[in-house]
Enzyme design. Structure first.
Site, short mmCIF file in Angstrom:
data_model
loop_
_atom_site.label_atom_id
_atom_site.label_comp_id
_atom_site.label_asym_id
_atom_site.label_seq_id
_atom_site.Cartn_x
_atom_site.Cartn_y
_atom_site.Cartn_z
N ASP A 10 0.85 -1.19 0.00
CA ASP A 10 0.00 0.00 0.00
C ASP A 10 0.89 1.24 0.00
O ASP A 10 2.10 1.14 0.12
CB ASP A 10 -0.92 0.02 1.23
CG ASP A 10 -0.16 -0.30 2.51
OD1 ASP A 10 1.02 0.09 2.62
OD2 ASP A 10 -0.73 -0.95 3.39
N ASP A 30 1.33 5.11 1.72
CA ASP A 30 0.91 6.03 2.78
C ASP A 30 1.35 7.42 2.39
O ASP A 30 2.40 7.60 1.77
CB ASP A 30 1.55 5.63 4.11
CG ASP A 30 1.15 4.23 4.52
OD1 ASP A 30 -0.05 3.92 4.41
OD2 ASP A 30 2.03 3.45 4.93
N ASP A 50 10.14 4.52 12.42
CA ASP A 50 10.91 3.47 13.09
C ASP A 50 12.32 3.28 12.51
O ASP A 50 13.32 3.54 13.18
CB ASP A 50 10.13 2.15 13.16
CG ASP A 50 9.47 1.74 11.86
OD1 ASP A 50 9.72 2.39 10.82
OD2 ASP A 50 8.72 0.74 11.85
P1 ATP Z 1 4.47 -2.78 5.12
O1 ATP Z 1 3.23 -1.99 4.84
O2 ATP Z 1 5.15 -3.34 3.94
O3 ATP Z 1 4.27 -3.76 6.20
P2 ATP Z 1 5.40 -0.27 6.10
O4 ATP Z 1 6.79 0.22 6.39
O5 ATP Z 1 4.62 0.49 5.08
O6 ATP Z 1 5.56 -1.77 5.72
P3 ATP Z 1 3.23 0.32 7.86
O7 ATP Z 1 2.81 -0.41 9.08
O8 ATP Z 1 2.34 0.40 6.68
O9 ATP Z 1 4.63 -0.32 7.45
O10 ATP Z 1 3.63 1.79 8.34
C1 ATP Z 1 3.90 2.85 7.43
C2 ATP Z 1 5.05 3.67 7.96
O11 ATP Z 1 4.71 4.25 9.22
C3 ATP Z 1 6.34 2.92 8.21
O12 ATP Z 1 7.10 2.79 7.05
C4 ATP Z 1 7.02 3.76 9.26
O13 ATP Z 1 7.63 4.88 8.68
C5 ATP Z 1 5.84 4.25 10.09
N1 ATP Z 1 5.57 3.36 11.23
C6 ATP Z 1 4.72 2.30 11.24
N2 ATP Z 1 4.70 1.70 12.44
C7 ATP Z 1 5.58 2.39 13.22
C8 ATP Z 1 6.00 2.27 14.58
N3 ATP Z 1 5.52 1.31 15.35
N4 ATP Z 1 6.91 3.17 15.02
C9 ATP Z 1 7.37 4.16 14.23
N5 ATP Z 1 7.02 4.31 12.95
C10 ATP Z 1 6.13 3.46 12.44
MG MG Z 2 2.58 0.15 4.55
#
Ligand code: ATP
Ligand code: MG
Length: 441
Positions: A49, A51, A125
């Site tokens: 996805d 963001d 993160d």
């Molecule tokens: P994926 O969607 O492939 O699992 P993602 O990195 O996009 O990986 P998401 O959970 O969609 O993970 O979160 C989007 C973004 O928000 C992350 O890339 C990160 O920058 C931030 N983020 C998400 N969870 C956390 C957290 N627990 N602490 C700090 N930042 C976070």
């Molecule tokens: Mg994501």
């Protein structure tokens, strides 16, 4: 801060995410695509996805997009809806601690203080997750050397790892998941602090654990993620019933988990459905099985006995596992002894059960993981029935199960045959299927 032109431009950003960014810009706000979408595209992977991060407040975003809603309490976000597709829009967060409401352990309980894009980058993160892409000018803003870590294959926590894990222990699971998915290494302090702080996973709420574990196991990289979670000793705190077996490196648990994760990844690749219930069954079977063996029941225990043990397990509550998954996992487990029964009425009951195929898949998995000595002949017998049951219509079982063939003597009364088979225990029995004694090294 580094600003780089994405070369070639990241064309695969979804039309919807691009349009959200363009609309916010038209209204005078800053807006970027950020997070996993940018990271995955730069690595030539298919993002789940996209963001968007912006300096517009949630209420402002909500007002701009008629088809949107504000979600979340801990972090307020806006979901902009395009049919089935959702673009998540987050407002830049402030970095300073004054805005956070901290629990005594250092865990963040609420943070809805907004800040600049630089602040926002510090709150993310890992460095590779903090790249901001402008899909209109095709530039990437990097405040934390994330591009360098992306090139070097490094998962590096932004800021002081120990403090960041304390703020949100779910980041430990995320570190392991991203390392597994991308084939990256944890940077030294990100690794060390994880080892020190793993007990703090106990503080994470069941609902967040469920969400994160689903991402770990149903994201297409379950097998390498499992390896990472085992290496870091993170499963012990998540699955209380497995703790002793994990610490003892129980072969039944390890083999079963390894196979179930490989199967899950393969099924996802083939576009087949997967269910968390199946994974839960695999996590629980070894504990259940060892208990049954210790009670002298073995693999032929009655459903009543198995259900009594299962209700005492706390796995499901710990993970806020939705009730429907729990019900399926329980069914898969309590049906297992029927695959070893000789009586026709059990065979019929099993084949007509709505969970027959799931339970049968699980039985094959047990056989394949190779620790329980399940005879080949028995697996072949059920495989034939399984394939048969895939075709529409009722399964008619006329043939005799393989463990009866050798003993059947024409004309012999059914009752007598059964008694003799049981007394000689010449073929399959619970004892044959017990795990080898002393499997623990
Ligand atoms: P994926 O969607 O492939 O699992 P993602 O990195 O996009 O990986 P998401 O959970 O969609 O993970 O979160 C989007 C973004 O928000 C992350 O890339 C990160 O920058 C931030 N983020 C998400 N969870 C956390 C957290 N627990 N602490 C700090 N930042 C976070
Ligand atoms: Mg994501």
């Amino acid at each position: 801060m580094t600003q780089e032109t994405a070369n070639p431009p990241i064309q695969a950003i979804s039309k919807q995410a691009r349009s959200v960014v363009a609309t916010l810009r038209d209204k005078g706000f800053d807006a970027f695509v950020v997070g996993g979408g940018v990271r995955d595209l730069l690595l030539n992977l298919d993002p789940k996805d996209f963001d968007v991060a912006t300096n517009a407040r949630p209420e402002e975003v909500r007002a701009i997009f008629p088809r949107s809603r504000i979600i979340g309490r801990r972090f307020r976000l806006v979901h902009v809806l395009f049919g089935a597709e959702v673009v998540e829009v987050a407002t830049f967060r402030a970095s300073h601690q004054a805005c956070d409401v901290l629990a005594s352990s250092g865990r963040i309980l609420a943070d809805n203080c907004y800040g600049s894009i630089e602040d926002d980058a510090q709150r993310r993160d890992f460095t590779i997750n903090a790249l901001y892409y402008d899909p209109i000018g095709h530039t990437i803003m990097d405040f934390v050397k994330g591009l360098e870590d992306l090139r070097d294959g490094v998962i590096r926590m932004i800021g002081v790892p120990e403090q960041r894990y304390r703020e949100d222990p779910v980041r430990m699971l995320r570190a392991v998941r991203f390392a597994a998915k991308l084939g990256f290494q944890l940077e030294a302090e990100t690794h060390e602090a994880l080892l020190r702080l793993r007990p703090s996973l106990d503080e994470v709420s069941p609902a967040r654990l469920f969400d994160e574990l689903m991402k770990c196991f149903l994201g297409g990289y379950a097998q390498p993620t499992l390896e990472g979670l085992l290496r870091y000793g993170l499963l012990e705190s998540l699955f209380p019933e497995c703790r002793t077996l994990l610490l003892a490196q129980d072969p039944l648990l390890h083999n079963l988990l390894h196979h179930v994760m490989c199967d899950t990844d393969l099924r996802l690749k083939q576009g087949k459905p997967v269910t968390p219930a199946f994974l839960m069954a695999a996590l629980l079977w070894p504990a259940l099985y060892h208990t049954l063996v210790a009670q002298g029941q073995g693999a032929l225990a009655s459903q009543r006995v198995m259900r009594r043990i299962l209700v005492s397990y706390t796995h499901f509550e710990r993970l806020a596992m939705p009730r429907r998954f729990r019900a399926i996992a329980d069914e898969i487990l309590v049906l297992q002894p029927l695959f070893l029964r000789r009586e026709q009425k059990h065979l019929d009951a099993l084949q007509q059960h709505p969970r027959f195929r799931a339970a049968c898949d699980f039985f094959f998995l047990r056989a394949r993981s190779g620790v329980e000595a399940i005879p080949e002949k028995l697996v072949a017998f059920w495989r034939e029935r399984y394939e048969f049951s895939a075709s529409p219509g009722v399964v008619q079982l006329a043939e005799t199960p393989p463990w009866q063939v050798a003993e059947n003597e024409p004309g012999q009364p059914q009752k007598k045959r059964r008694r003799r088979r049981r007394s000689t225990r010449s073929k399959v029995s619970g004892a044959d299927l017990m795990v080898q004694e002393n499997p623990i090294p």
